[in-house]
Scaffold this motif. Sequence first.
Motif, short mmCIF file in Angstrom:
data_model
loop_
_atom_site.label_atom_id
_atom_site.label_comp_id
_atom_site.label_asym_id
_atom_site.label_seq_id
_atom_site.Cartn_x
_atom_site.Cartn_y
_atom_site.Cartn_z
N GLN A 67 8.18 -6.44 -3.77
CA GLN A 67 8.04 -6.57 -2.31
C GLN A 67 9.22 -7.33 -1.76
OE1 GLN A 67 4.74 -7.61 -0.17
NE2 GLN A 67 3.29 -6.38 -1.34
N GLU A 94 0.85 -5.07 -12.32
CA GLU A 94 0.48 -5.90 -11.18
C GLU A 94 -0.81 -6.65 -11.54
OE1 GLU A 94 0.68 -4.93 -6.68
OE2 GLU A 94 -1.27 -4.22 -7.33
N GLY A 150 0.79 -1.22 0.00
CA GLY A 150 0.00 0.00 0.00
C GLY A 150 0.81 1.27 0.00
N LYS A 179 3.52 1.93 -4.80
CA LYS A 179 4.44 1.52 -5.87
C LYS A 179 3.70 1.25 -7.18
CE LYS A 179 5.81 -2.09 -3.44
NZ LYS A 179 4.90 -2.01 -2.29
N THR A 180 2.60 0.49 -7.04
CA THR A 180 1.82 0.16 -8.23
C THR A 180 1.23 1.42 -8.85
OG1 THR A 180 1.33 -2.05 -7.46
CG2 THR A 180 -0.23 -1.09 -9.02
N THR A 181 0.72 2.28 -7.99
CA THR A 181 0.13 3.53 -8.48
C THR A 181 1.18 4.34 -9.26
OG1 THR A 181 -1.29 3.52 -6.53
CG2 THR A 181 -1.16 5.58 -7.77
N1 LIG Z 1 -8.34 1.11 -7.24
C1 LIG Z 1 -8.13 1.71 -6.07
N2 LIG Z 1 -9.08 2.46 -5.48
C2 LIG Z 1 -8.86 3.07 -4.30
N3 LIG Z 1 -7.71 3.02 -3.63
C3 LIG Z 1 -6.72 2.29 -4.15
C4 LIG Z 1 -6.87 1.60 -5.40
N4 LIG Z 1 -5.71 0.96 -5.67
C5 LIG Z 1 -4.90 1.24 -4.65
N5 LIG Z 1 -5.48 2.04 -3.73
C6 LIG Z 1 -4.87 2.55 -2.50
O1 LIG Z 1 -3.74 3.32 -2.87
C7 LIG Z 1 -2.67 3.08 -1.99
C8 LIG Z 1 -1.45 2.65 -2.79
O2 LIG Z 1 -1.73 1.41 -3.41
P1 LIG Z 1 -0.72 0.70 -4.39
O3 LIG Z 1 -1.43 -0.47 -4.96
O4 LIG Z 1 -0.16 1.70 -5.32
O5 LIG Z 1 0.40 0.22 -3.38
P2 LIG Z 1 1.58 -0.82 -3.59
O6 LIG Z 1 2.76 -0.19 -3.00
O7 LIG Z 1 1.65 -1.27 -5.00
O8 LIG Z 1 1.11 -2.03 -2.66
P3 LIG Z 1 1.36 -3.60 -2.86
O9 LIG Z 1 2.73 -3.86 -2.35
O10 LIG Z 1 0.32 -4.22 -1.96
O11 LIG Z 1 1.17 -3.93 -4.27
C9 LIG Z 1 -3.14 2.03 -1.01
O12 LIG Z 1 -3.51 2.70 0.19
C10 LIG Z 1 -4.35 1.43 -1.65
O13 LIG Z 1 -5.28 1.05 -0.69
#
Ligand SMILES: Nc1ncnc2c1ncn2[C@@H]1O[C@H](COP(=O)(O)OP(=O)(O)OP(=O)(O)O)[C@@H](O)[C@H]1O
Lengths: 233, 290
Positions: A191, A83, A37, A40-42
């Motif tokens: 991760q 992802e 969370g 990273k994915t965002t």
């Molecule tokens: N489609 C969505 N709608 C609302 N909030 C989202 C959505 N996707 C992600 N988030 C929120 O945005 C934040 C960042 O999420 P993200 O998926 O980018 O994290 P991450 O670092 O890739 O995590 P992970 O290691 O679990 O893949 C998190 O708090 C998540 O809950």
Amino acid sequence: MLSVEGLRSRYGRIEVLHGVDLEVGSGEIVTVVGANGAGKTTLLRCISGVQPTSGGAIIFRGEALKSIPAHRRVGLGLSHSPEGRLIFTNLTVEENLRLGAYLFADERVERDMADSFTMFPILKEKRNLPAGGLSGGQQQMLAIGRALMARPACLLLDEPSMGLAPILVAQILDVVKTLKSLGVTVLLVEQNAYAALQIADRGYVMETGRIVFSGAAGELIADPRIREAYLGI
Amino acid sequence: MAELLQYLLSGVTVGAVYALVALGFTLIYNASDVVNFAQGEFVMLGGMISFFAWQAGIPLPLAAILAIIATASVGVLLNKLAIEPARGAPVASLIIITIGASIFLRGGAQLVFDKQLHRFPSFSGDDPIRILGATILPQSLWVIAGAVAIFLSLWLFFAHTLTGKAVLATANNRIAASLVGINPNHMMTLSFAVSAAIGALAGVLVTPITLTSYDLGVAIALKGFAAAMLGGMGIPAGALAGGLLLGLIEAFTAGYVSSVYKDAVAFVVILAVLFAMPQGLFGRKAMDRV
Ligand SMILES: Nc1ncnc2c1ncn2[C@@H]1O[C@H](COP(=O)(O)OP(=O)(O)OP(=O)(O)O)[C@@H](O)[C@H]1O
Ligand SMILES: [Mg+2]
């Protein structure tokens, strides 16, 4: 090659990237690590254009990407293995790879497909089967293969080791190293921070939408704070 | 025996029309998850535009081509002006938009054309062909050939062209499609254009048999929708089979029960499919569509 400046992004009203700065040089493997969370994915989704940004800039090979839709960024040399893999489950393995090279119709498509099969022999075995029937690890290979078919100058890889057996993780990370030797720049989100930092040139540590550490991969691995908080050693 | 064959032939003829309309539903459904209730208006426009162009002195084949192109343009406009801007809205809202579009097109046709029934000549005369004591109109053969030709072309398109695969890929996952360089909006536009063109072709082929008027779209959309549901919404082979099956059920109901009930058949089929097998005859499990 790629620079991200003060990048902000939100889901609805909730901002999840609060001004991210990041730099990827030509030919580098750069990794972004961080907890669940962190965003990273965002970040990768913003770079490939499937997630809207609400501030900051993304510059790729000197060009600001702001007004360029996702489907046109591929042609600039930016390819994303997302992802969740997002393979086309209704099409065969071979069709998935062919669509990776959607923008091309020359002889190199065949050659690149052969290269994908050399890289991932299991995909060759299953080339005519529906991709939806592949195991998680095989789908991951297909997603990477498909992204490579687009002839990227810079490859965005989101958790390529997710759901894979340890032996396959090693194999995938080997592939990433091979890509570097072929001149492909890689931005790798993982991760599995320790494994990622081991093959990377530089790394960024992300925490709740911000970069909190950055540096040469070796320095990050050696840093006691990072060892404790992110590498679990 | 001759009677049975007669019902069979008329069932297949009507069924071919339903199959074409159902294919139109399927294409747009696959591209956008939207059930396009303006599909019947495409059939109406195909017949009406052909008739008025023909009446204005344009040779019939040319008039038909003109009608198909014009209707395809209407399909593109429907997507660009009504569906694409509402992208992201719930599917139910999009479906209501298509119902609105269908009312708009019907009203427009009434203004631009008129409220009369129209017909233009059959392509190969009106002398019935005798087969084992039953008869079939030459125009029916055109309708059946049209349905088969369209089905085969669509199959070739999806199985053997990169653009066809791109349409399927977009239907499967829009985001992934854009990640490989496909413009999802182009694929939507293409689906609407082809779907409208197929509807128009059905209208052109069937007008010499059933006549056309501005308000024929509602009934034909209902039948096509029932056929698509019966075969499994979103499955081209299902559309073909569902169309033929619905045509046959209608023909046999009209023949052996009473023609009064003929039009009720489509309703009964829709209800039966919804209750008994929501995936249709050829439907995959719900999971596959996610
Ligand atoms: N489609 C969505 N709608 C609302 N909030 C989202 C959505 N996707 C992600 N988030 C929120 O945005 C934040 C960042 O999420 P993200 O998926 O980018 O994290 P991450 O670092 O890739 O995590 P992970 O290691 O679990 O893949 C998190 O708090 C998540 O809950
Ligand atoms: Mg993630």
